[in-house]
Scaffold this motif. Structure first.
Motif, PDB file in Angstrom:
ATOM      1  N   ASP A   1      -4.956  -0.013   3.712  1.00  0.00           N
ATOM      2  CA  ASP A   1      -4.134  -1.733   3.913  1.00  0.00           C
ATOM      3  C   ASP A   1      -5.533  -2.603   3.240  1.00  0.00           C
TER       4      ASP A   1
ATOM      5  N   ASN B   1       0.838  -1.539   0.110  1.00  0.00           N
ATOM      6  CA  ASN B   1       0.070  -0.191  -0.028  1.00  0.00           C
ATOM      7  C   ASN B   1       1.069   1.129   0.237  1.00  0.00           C
TER       8      ASN B   1
ATOM      9  N   ASN C   1       0.324   5.823   2.271  1.00  0.00           N
ATOM     10  CA  ASN C   1       1.325   6.110   3.889  1.00  0.00           C
ATOM     11  C   ASN C   1      -0.413   5.930   4.625  1.00  0.00           C
TER      12      ASN C   1
ATOM     13  N   GLY D   1       5.202  -6.876   4.876  1.00  0.00           N
ATOM     14  CA  GLY D   1       5.572  -6.005   5.679  1.00  0.00           C
ATOM     15  C   GLY D   1       7.275  -6.149   6.133  1.00  0.00           C
TER      16      GLY D   1
ATOM     17  N   PRO E   1      -2.356   3.462   6.907  1.00  0.00           N
ATOM     18  CA  PRO E   1      -2.486   1.893   7.432  1.00  0.00           C
ATOM     19  C   PRO E   1      -3.918   1.826   7.464  1.00  0.00           C
ATOM     20  N   GLN E   2      -5.139   2.864   6.789  1.00  0.00           N
ATOM     21  CA  GLN E   2      -6.167   1.989   6.694  1.00  0.00           C
ATOM     22  C   GLN E   2      -6.911   2.003   5.363  1.00  0.00           C
TER      23      GLN E   2
END
Length: 524
Positions: free
Chosen positions: A145, A137, A140, A178, A142-143
């Motif tokens: 992802d 993603n 930048n 990650g 995380p919501q």
């Protein structure tokens, strides 16, 4: 050429024949029939038919309706049993279809249950093997992802439909999310020849997907591409990526152009977005045993099917939330018959909407299992693996143990491990239960201890572990495992838990109950 119900569709000559005559059809009606037959068994949307039959021409729905009417008249489908209308969506050709030479006596059908070779999934030396790593993603945030994860999951699912590819399951590929790991190491750990990497960037109106195919043996780049599209075209991009990968790998995809087995996501973008959010919430709820996450998953998935009532995959995950709360002591839904009934309704809806979706079949199989309809449950699981030999669902192992077939359960589970090299806790627990039923208590303990280490709050693992220790008279360890059961469920009682111990053979159930009692857990 295609055969169905006494008819022969000769694509090369552009004609439809029976044994004694040629059936007249207008060219456009013939093209409609051809498109439906080539995609037999799945929904063909109106948009697909318009693009196939009237490319670059705008026509009305009436033109398609007229062609369908003419085709039905030509093949004697007055009862609409061969061509099923899917209201507001399209049509599905439901009659069995074969090619001359496939079977001299009968049309080709899905392989019977008895002929399924589950060990095949573990032997891929003659197949190109691939792992699709989680797409990165680049927003930048995380919501977001869930979106890149959803794109990755869909590519895995669509690739897995090709029987000539060995595709590593999502749960194993996502172990690398990650992490900066050399693809050659990934290739060694997963046992694959190719790795697909990628990234996703999106804004309100556009999406960019990059993808690159890497040879996991030597690290060489075999192919790379970037796709910039309007957001409404995101689903077409997925199909394009899959087709390109297949081409680069030079895989002989069986009748790829004829069968066109790449299923399409729902036409409504908003429904797909809610589905991805719901899937992510379900995954969090399962891994972290979080009931708020399950309720959030339901909210998103119910919104998804409200927008697109024909979206089978959303129904599957929604049903799974009810299956989980039925078997796990989390709230008032535990062992509530209404909870299992709701799961049953949703599972059947998913199968009705897409009978070729393996996830829908295995979910229905799980529901039938807890309804003690063991043979029907096995049939649903087997149908799923016929539909997609690369599909993996470890619930089948538990289903077979409940049905009194623990040896076969071990065989099935071992075969599925090739597609999921990172052995999750649930699979190991089911393996342990199968060994227990065979009287192999030491082997059972080995699997169950590993399961308990990976997921210490999985109650069923501790319960089976307590019974296995007790059967070997290792009573100190048995009582320690029993204490773990009481920690997870302080009010545990054998009599109540029996409702989910749906063993077909009374002697299997009693073997387990005897071990649990010996470990010191209360009857009521």
């Amino acid at each position: 050429m295609f055969q169905f119900n006494g008819y022969l569709l000769d694509v090369a000559r552009g004609c439809l024949r029976t044994e004694d005559r040629e059936v007249e059809l207008r060219p456009k009606s013939f093209d409609v029939l051809r498109c439906l037959v080539e995609n037999a068994g799945r929904l063909v949307t109106k948009d697909e038919l318009f693009k196939a039959v009237w490319p670059n021409v705008v026509v009305s729905d009436e033109a398609l309706t007229q062609c369908i009417s003419e085709v039905r008249e030509a093949i004697g489908d007055d009862g609409q049993t061969m061509i099923k209308t899917m209201p507001r969506r399209g049509y599905r050709f439901a009659a069995p279809v074969s090619k001359p030479g496939d079977d001299a006596e009968a049309p080709q059908r899905l392989a019977p249950a008895a002929s399924v070779d589950y060990a095949t999934a573990a032997r891929h030396s003659d197949k190109p093997s691939i792992a699709v790593l989680p797409f990165v993603n680049l927003n930048n945030d995380p919501q977001q992802d869930y979106f890149s994860d959803g794109i990755t999951g869909d590519i895995i699912t669509e690739l897995s439909r090709f029987s000539d590819l060995a595709v590593i399951a999502r749960s194993s590929a996502f172990q690398y999310k990650g992490k900066a790991v050399d693809v050659r190491q990934i290739g060694r750990e997963l046992g694959v020849r190719y790795v697909l990497e990628g990234s996703v960037r999106r804004d309100e109106s556009r999406i960019r997907i990059t993808a690159q195919l890497v040879d996991a043996v030597n690290g060489a780049h075999r192919w790379a591409e970037r796709y910039d599209r309007e957001l409404r075209d995101a689903f077409a991009v997925q199909d394009e990526v899959v087709r390109t990968i297949v081409t680069i790998l030079q895989v002989r995809v069986i009748e790829a152009e004829v069968e066109r087995i790449l299923s399409k996501p729902p036409a409504t973008w908003e429904a797909y977005d809610y589905y991805l959010r719901g899937f992510e919430a379900f995954a969090i709820g399962f891994s972290q045993r979080s009931m708020p996450s399950f309720y959030e998953a339901r909210r998103c998935l119910e919104r998804s099917v409200a927008i697109d009532p024909g979206y089978a995959r959303a129904y599957v995950i929604l049903a799974r939330t009810y299956m989980y709360t039925y078997v796990e002591p989390r709230d008032a839904e535990y062992l509530n018959p209404a909870t299992l009934e709701r799961a049953d309704e949703l599972a059947k809806m998913a199968v009705r909407l897409d009978a070729t979706l393996p996830q829908a079949r295995t979910l229905l199989g799980a529901v039938l299992m807890f309804q003690r309809r063991h043979e029907e449950a096995i049939a649903e699981f087997e149908q799923a693996f016929v539909l997609n030999p690369n599909f993996s669902d470890h619930s089948f192992g538990l289903c077979l143990v409940f049905a009194g077939q623990p040896a076969r359960a071990i065989e099935v589970m071992q075969a599925s491990m090739r597609l999921e090299p990172f052995r999750n806790a649930t699979r190991l627990a089911y393996m342990g239960n199968a060994c227990y039923m065979l009287g192999r208590y030491d082997d059972a303990i080995t699997s169950l201890r590993e399961s308990a280490w990976q997921m210490p709050n999985l109650r069923i693992t501790q319960l089976w572990l307590a019974a296995a220790y007790a059967q070997l008279d290792r009573l100190g360890e048995a009582r320690a495992a029993a204490d773990e059961v009481r920690r997870i469920e302080p009010t545990f009682a054998i009599e109540r838990w029996k409702r989910t111990a749906v063993y077909k053979r009374p002697e299997d159930a009693e073997r387990l109950f005897r071990g649990i009692r010996k470990a010191g857990l209360p009857e009521s």
